[in-house]
Design a protein around this motif. Structure first.
Motif, PDB file in Angstrom:
ATOM      1  N   ALA A 165      39.505  39.544  31.013  1.00 15.28           N
ATOM      2  CA  ALA A 165      39.522  38.622  32.152  1.00 15.28           C
ATOM      3  C   ALA A 165      39.833  39.379  33.430  1.00 15.28           C
ATOM      4  N   ALA A 166      40.767  40.307  33.329  1.00 12.25           N
ATOM      5  CA  ALA A 166      41.154  41.070  34.511  1.00 12.25           C
ATOM      6  C   ALA A 166      39.945  41.834  35.042  1.00 12.25           C
ATOM      7  N   GLU A 167      39.180  42.375  34.136  1.00  9.15           N
ATOM      8  CA  GLU A 167      38.001  43.135  34.518  1.00  9.15           C
ATOM      9  C   GLU A 167      36.973  42.230  35.190  1.00  9.15           C
ATOM     10  N   GLN A 168      36.744  41.102  34.524  1.00  8.59           N
ATOM     11  CA  GLN A 168      35.727  40.171  34.974  1.00  8.59           C
ATOM     12  C   GLN A 168      36.090  39.566  36.333  1.00  8.59           C
ATOM     13  N   PHE A 169      37.391  39.332  36.538  1.00  7.65           N
ATOM     14  CA  PHE A 169      37.838  38.665  37.759  1.00  7.65           C
ATOM     15  C   PHE A 169      38.136  39.625  38.908  1.00  7.65           C
ATOM     16  N   LYS A 170      37.881  40.877  38.653  1.00 10.24           N
ATOM     17  CA  LYS A 170      38.268  41.875  39.645  1.00 10.24           C
ATOM     18  C   LYS A 170      37.812  41.538  41.074  1.00 10.24           C
ATOM     19  N   PRO A 171      36.524  41.216  41.229  1.00  4.15           N
ATOM     20  CA  PRO A 171      36.090  40.918  42.613  1.00  4.15           C
ATOM     21  C   PRO A 171      36.826  39.723  43.209  1.00  4.15           C
ATOM     22  N   VAL A 172      37.011  38.654  42.398  1.00  5.21           N
ATOM     23  CA  VAL A 172      37.701  37.459  42.897  1.00  5.21           C
ATOM     24  C   VAL A 172      39.126  37.821  43.287  1.00  5.21           C
ATOM     25  N   ILE A 173      39.742  38.609  42.449  1.00  6.91           N
ATOM     26  CA  ILE A 173      41.129  38.973  42.713  1.00  6.91           C
ATOM     27  C   ILE A 173      41.260  39.787  43.991  1.00  6.91           C
ATOM     28  N   GLU A 174      40.314  40.671  44.182  1.00  2.19           N
ATOM     29  CA  GLU A 174      40.354  41.455  45.416  1.00  2.19           C
ATOM     30  C   GLU A 174      40.200  40.565  46.632  1.00  2.19           C
ATOM     31  N   LYS A 175      39.295  39.604  46.502  1.00  2.00           N
ATOM     32  CA  LYS A 175      39.038  38.703  47.618  1.00  2.00           C
ATOM     33  C   LYS A 175      40.267  37.811  47.877  1.00  2.00           C
ATOM     34  N   LEU A 176      40.866  37.374  46.783  1.00  2.00           N
ATOM     35  CA  LEU A 176      42.084  36.551  46.914  1.00  2.00           C
ATOM     36  C   LEU A 176      43.182  37.333  47.624  1.00  2.00           C
ATOM     37  N   GLY A 177      43.334  38.575  47.206  1.00  2.00           N
ATOM     38  CA  GLY A 177      44.348  39.436  47.811  1.00  2.00           C
ATOM     39  C   GLY A 177      44.126  39.533  49.303  1.00  2.00           C
ATOM     40  N   GLU A 178      42.866  39.603  49.702  1.00  2.00           N
ATOM     41  CA  GLU A 178      42.514  39.692  51.120  1.00  2.00           C
ATOM     42  C   GLU A 178      42.887  38.390  51.846  1.00  2.00           C
ATOM     43  N   SER A 179      42.451  37.252  51.248  1.00  2.00           N
ATOM     44  CA  SER A 179      42.719  35.939  51.869  1.00  2.00           C
ATOM     45  C   SER A 179      44.207  35.666  52.007  1.00  2.00           C
ATOM     46  N   LEU A 180      44.982  36.114  51.014  1.00  2.00           N
ATOM     47  CA  LEU A 180      46.397  35.733  50.969  1.00  2.00           C
ATOM     48  C   LEU A 180      47.314  36.908  51.293  1.00  2.00           C
ATOM     49  N   LYS A 181      46.777  37.872  52.010  1.00  2.00           N
ATOM     50  CA  LYS A 181      47.563  39.100  52.144  1.00  2.00           C
ATOM     51  C   LYS A 181      48.880  38.900  52.908  1.00  2.00           C
ATOM     52  N   ASP A 182      48.933  37.821  53.738  1.00  2.00           N
ATOM     53  CA  ASP A 182      50.202  37.567  54.441  1.00  2.00           C
ATOM     54  C   ASP A 182      51.220  36.881  53.538  1.00  2.00           C
ATOM     55  N   LYS A 183      50.747  36.318  52.451  1.00  2.00           N
ATOM     56  CA  LYS A 183      51.635  35.499  51.626  1.00  2.00           C
ATOM     57  C   LYS A 183      52.054  36.167  50.324  1.00  2.00           C
ATOM     58  N   THR A 184      51.216  36.978  49.768  1.00  2.00           N
ATOM     59  CA  THR A 184      51.576  37.575  48.479  1.00  2.00           C
ATOM     60  C   THR A 184      51.517  39.090  48.539  1.00  2.00           C
ATOM     61  N   LYS A 185      52.194  39.662  47.589  1.00  2.00           N
ATOM     62  CA  LYS A 185      52.205  41.113  47.561  1.00  2.00           C
ATOM     63  C   LYS A 185      51.152  41.602  46.569  1.00  2.00           C
ATOM     64  N   GLU A 186      50.786  40.726  45.631  1.00  2.00           N
ATOM     65  CA  GLU A 186      49.802  41.128  44.633  1.00  2.00           C
ATOM     66  C   GLU A 186      49.212  39.862  44.012  1.00  2.00           C
ATOM     67  N   VAL A 187      47.962  39.950  43.604  1.00  2.00           N
ATOM     68  CA  VAL A 187      47.376  38.848  42.835  1.00  2.00           C
ATOM     69  C   VAL A 187      46.918  39.440  41.512  1.00  2.00           C
ATOM     70  N   ARG A 188      47.225  38.742  40.414  1.00  2.00           N
ATOM     71  CA  ARG A 188      46.777  39.275  39.118  1.00  2.00           C
ATOM     72  C   ARG A 188      46.528  38.137  38.125  1.00  2.00           C
ATOM     73  N   VAL A 189      45.779  38.417  37.090  1.00  2.00           N
ATOM     74  CA  VAL A 189      45.534  37.382  36.078  1.00  2.00           C
ATOM     75  C   VAL A 189      46.683  37.391  35.072  1.00  2.00           C
ATOM     76  N   THR A 190      46.836  36.239  34.438  1.00  2.00           N
ATOM     77  CA  THR A 190      47.936  36.131  33.483  1.00  2.00           C
ATOM     78  C   THR A 190      47.524  35.302  32.287  1.00  2.00           C
ATOM     79  N   THR A 191      48.257  35.467  31.210  1.00  2.00           N
ATOM     80  CA  THR A 191      48.043  34.588  30.061  1.00  2.00           C
ATOM     81  C   THR A 191      49.179  33.592  29.947  1.00  2.00           C
TER      82      THR A 191
END
Ligand code: ADP
Length: 642
Positions: free
Chosen positions: A525-551
Motif C-alpha cells: 500500500a505504501a508503494e502504491q500510495f506513494k504519489p498520493v502521500i507525496e501530494k498530501l504532504g505538500e498540501s498539508l505541509k504547514d500542519k503535519t510533519k509526515e504523512v504515511r500509511v498505516t494498518t
C-alpha cells in the motif's frame, strides 16, 4: 480605675454573615459539636502559648499549668469555655472573630446548595470553628487578654450572631480567653453537667490538655420546718474544686491497644474538622536513626480545594508533644496532600522553622516514612479480601486517584508501588477497576507490551481511531482519560518488567501479534500510495510533519500520531489552556489505504479540500478543534455541494 474607652461596633465580613446564617440554619441536626469546636480552639490557643513560650517564658506569668475549663451557670443560662492560652488582643479579636481568613472560603460558599444535609456536610469539611457557638447561643461574649499584655489591655467582644459585633477594652487579670455562650431557650440542656461531661468524653477525650469542670458533691437538702414527712431529697452542688474529665494525654502517645476505633475517629474529626469518619489510618512509633510517631488518616472525601495551588497538606507537626505548626507540607509529598494527621518528632529542635524543615535530614526521613506508610496502607486495602476494605479502596480511588497519579512524576522511589495502586477503564470495560497486574494477566500470547491510549474523556479514548486495529484483533487497551494521565505516563516506561506503549505514539508495532501478510500488505500500500502521500504532504505541509500509511485503522480514514518522546496533541492542548508556552510540534498524519475517502484522493479535482478535511477530522476525532473551524466548514460544504 474605670475605663474611659467606649465600645465600638463592627460589621462582619459578608462571608461570615453568610456562614453564620448557615450555621444557625443547617447545623441543627448535630448541635453538640459546638463544644468540640470551642474546646479545640481553646486547646490550639494553649498550644500556641507553649510554642511562643519557648522564646518568651514570661508569657506564662505565674500560671504555668495550661488547661481548659467549662463552667455552667444555670441562673444566667450561660456556658463558658475558658482557657489560659495565648489569648487575643483587641485587633486580633476584630480580625479573627470578624473575618474568615482562610483562602477558598468564597469557593466554598459557592458550593452550598441550600440543601441542609449536604450543606451541613460541606460546612463540616470546612470547619465552622468559633461560629458554631451560635448553634446554641443567641449571644456570645468573648473576654480575652493576650499573654504578655497587661491586665488593662483585655478585650470584650460581643455579638448576637447577625450582622454585627461590638468590641471594647476591659480589665482582665487572667491571661487567655473566656467564651461565654448565652444559651437559647431550646438549648438549656447544655446547662446539665452530666450532659456536658458526656459530650466532652465523646468528642474531646483525646485533647492533650486537662479539660476541667467544677467538682460537684451530693448535698442533702435541708428539710424545711413543718415538712418532715417528705423524704429528704438531695441535689448536686458545686464546690471550688476543679476536676479533670478527659484522659488528657495526647492520643498519639498512647498505645494502639489502648485506643478504641471510636477514639481514633473522633480524634480525626477534631483534627480535620471533617464530619465523616476517615477511610483508614496508620499509627506507628518509628524507631531508628530518626525517631517519631506518625498518626496518618486517609479521608473519605476530597476537600474542595484539593486542586487549587494553595491546597495544603493536613499534617500537624509536634516536637515532643509541643505543637509546632499546622500544614507542615514538608512532612508528606505533594501527591499525598490529602492525608491528615500528626507527626511528633523527638529529634527536631523546638524552635524549628519552616525554612529549617526544608533542609532537615530528619524531615526528609520522616517524609519518606510517611509516604511509604500511606502507600502500604492503601496497598493493604486494595488487596484485602474484606468487601468493606475493597469498598474503601474504591472510594479512595474515586476521590484521590488522580492526585495519586501525580506521584509517578514526583516520587521516583515509589513509582512501582504507586503503579500497583492505579486502576483504569479498558477497551473491554468502562469500569475504572483494572490494575496493571490484572491487565498483564489477560495479555494475549505473544503480546509484549501493555497498550494504553490517552484522551480528554473516556468516550474520546474509547472511540479513538488508534484503537481500531486493537479492537479488531481483540487486544485490550487501557483507557486513560484524566488530565494528569498524559503527563504522568511520561515518567513510566514499564511495569513489572513489561513495557508500556502509548498506542498513539510512534508507528504501530504489534510484534508477533501482526502476521507477515499484514506487514506485506502495508508495504504494498505504501508503494502504491506513494504519489498520493507525496501530494498530501505538500498540501498539508504547514500542519503535519509526515504523512504515511498505516494498518492501525479499520473504520476511520486517518488519525494523528506523535513521534516517540514528543508531546502529544492532548498534552499540548492542556498546556496551552494552562497558559504555558508550548513549542509548535506538528503531528504525523497516518492514513488508512482501505478507506473509500482515502481512495478518492487519487486523481480528485478537489484534492486540497479533501486533504484538509481528512486532516481536520483526525483532529476532531481526538477531541480537538480544527485550527480554522470556519475554513473547515467551508471545505465540507464545498465537497457536499459537488
Ligand atoms: P479556626 O480555628 O479554624 O482558624 P475559628 O473560627 O474557630 O477558625 O477561629 C478563628 C480564629 O479565632 C482562630 O484562628 C484564632 O486565631 C482565634 N481564636 C478562636 N478561639 C480562640 C481562643 N480560645 N483563644 C485564642 N484565639 C482564639
Amino acid at each position: 480605675m474605670s475605663e474611659q474607652k467606649t465600645s465600638q461596633n463592627y460589621s462582619f465580613q459578608a462571608e461570615v454573615a453568610q456562614l453564620l446564617h448557615l450555621v444557625t440554619h443547617s447545623l441543627y441536626s448535630n448541635p453538640e459539636i459546638f463544644l468540640r469546636e470551642l474546646i479545640s480552639n481553646a486547646s490550639d490557643a494553649c498550644d500556641k502559648l507553649r510554642f511562643e513560650g519557648i522564646n518568651h517564658p514570661e508569657y506564662y506569668e505565674n500560671d504555668p499549668d495550661l488547661h481548659v475549663r467549662v463552667s455552667l451557670d444555670k441562673d444566667n443560662k450561660t456556658i463558658t469555655i475558658s482557657d489560659n492560652g495565648i489569648g487575643l488582643n483587641q485587633q486580633e479579636a476584630i480580625d479573627n472573630l470578624g473575618t474568615i481568613a482562610k483562602s477558598g472560603t468564597k469557593d466554598f460558599m459557592t458550593k452550598l446548595t441550600g440543601d441542609q444535609k449536604s450543606d451541613a456536610q460541606l460546612i463540616g469539611q470546612f470547619g465552622v470553628g468559633f461560629y458554631s457557638g451560635f448553634i446554641v447561643a443567641d449571644k456570645i461574649t468573648v473576654e480575652s487578654r493576650r499573654a504578655g499584655l497587661s491586665s488593662e489591655d483585655g478585650v470584650r467582644w460581643v455579638s448576637g450572631g447577625t450582622g454585627e459585633f461590638e468590641v471594647e477594652q476591659i480589665n482582665k487579670a487572667s491571661r487567655g480567653t473566656d467564651i461565654i455562650l448565652h444559651l437559647r431557650d431550646d438549648a438549656l440542656e447544655y446547662l446539665e453537667s452530666y450532659k456536658v461531661k458526656q459530650i466532652i468524653n465523646k468528642y474531646s477525650d483525646h485533647i492533650s490538655l486537662p479539660i476541667q469542670m467544677q467538682k460537684e458533691v451530693w448535698q442533702e437538702d435541708q428539710v424545711a420546718d413543718g415538712d418532715e414527712e417528705k423524704a429528704p431529697n438531695g441535689k448536686m452542688v458545686k464546690t471550688e474544686e476543679w476536676e479533670t474529665i478527659n484522659s488528657a494525654s495526647a492520643l498519639w502517645t498512647r498505645n494502639k491497644s489502648e485506643i478504641s476505633e471510636e477514639q481514633y475517629i473522633e480524634f480525626y474529626k477534631n483534627l480535620s474538622h471533617d464530619f465523616d469518619a476517615p477511610l483508614a489510618w496508620a499509627h506507628n512509633r518509628v524507631e531508628g536513626s530518626t525517631e517519631y510517631t506518625q498518626l496518618l488518616y486517609i479521608p473519605a472525601k476530597a476537600p474542595h480545594d484539593l486542586f487549587t495551588r494553595e491546597s495544603k497538606a493536613g499534617i500537624k507537626l509536634y516536637v515532643k508533644r509541643v505543637f509546632i505548626m499546622d500544614d507542615a507540607d514538608n512532612l508528606i509529598p505533594n501527591y499525598l496532600r490529602f492525608v491528615q494527621g500528626v507527626v511528633d518528632s523527638a529529634d527536631l529542635p523546638l524552635n524549628v522553622s519552616r525554612e529549617l524543615l526544608q533542609e532537615s535530614r530528619d524531615v526528609k526521613t520522616i517524609r519518606e516514612g510517611n509516604a511509604r506508610r500511606v502507600l502500604t496502607l492503601l496497598d493493604g486495602l486494595s488487596k484485602s479480601e474484606d468487601e468493606k476494605d475493597q469498598e474503601k479502596f474504591k472510594t479512595f480511588y474515586s476521590e484521590f486517584g488522580s492526585v495519586l497519579k501525580e506521584g509517578l512524576g514526583e516520587d521516583f522511589g515509589n513509582r512501582e508501588r504507586i503503579l500497583k495502586l492505579l486502576r483504569y477503564a479498558t477497551s473491554n470495560s468502562d469500569d475504572v477497576s483494572t490494575s496493571l497486574a490484572d491487565y498483564k494477566s489477560r495479555m494475549k500470547d505473544g503480546q509484549k507490551a501493555i497498550y494504553y491510549v490517552t484522551a480528554d474523556s473516556l468516550n474520546a479514548a474509547k472511540n479513538s481511531p488508534q484503537l481500531e486495529l486493537f479492537k479488531k484483533k481483540g487486544i485490550e487497551v487501557l483507557l486513560m482519560s484524566e488530565r494528569v494521565d498524559e503527563w504522568a505516563m511520561n515518567f513510566v516506561q514499564e511495569f513489572d518488567g513489561t513495557p508500556l506503549q502509548n498506542v498513539s505514539k510512534g508507528a504501530v508495532d504489534l510484534g508477533d501479534l501482526q502476521d507477515a501478510e499484514e506487514k506485506k500488505a502495508l508495504e504494498q500500500a505504501a508503494e502504491q500510495f506513494k504519489p498520493v502521500i507525496e501530494k498530501l504532504g505538500e498540501s498539508l505541509k504547514d500542519k503535519t510533519k509526515e504523512v504515511r500509511v498505516t494498518t492501525r485503522l479499520v473504520d476511520s480514514p486517518a488519525c494523528l500520531v506523535t513521534s516517540e518522546g514528543e508531546l502529544s496533541p492532548q498534552l499540548i492542548r492542556m498546556l496551552k489552556q494552562a497558559g504555558q508556552e508550548v513549542p509548535e510540534i506538528k503531528p504525523i498524519l497516518e492514513i488508512n489505504p482501505e478507506h473509500p475517502l482515502v481512495k478518492k484522493l487519487e486523481g480528485s479535482a478537489q484534492f486540497d479540500d479533501l486533504a484538509n478535511v481528512i486532516f481536520d477530522q483526525a483532529v476532531i476525532a481526538e477531541g480537538g478543534l480544527p485550527e480554522d473551524p470556519a475554513a473547515y466548514v467551508k471545505r465540507i460544504n464545498n465537497l457536499l455541494l459537488k
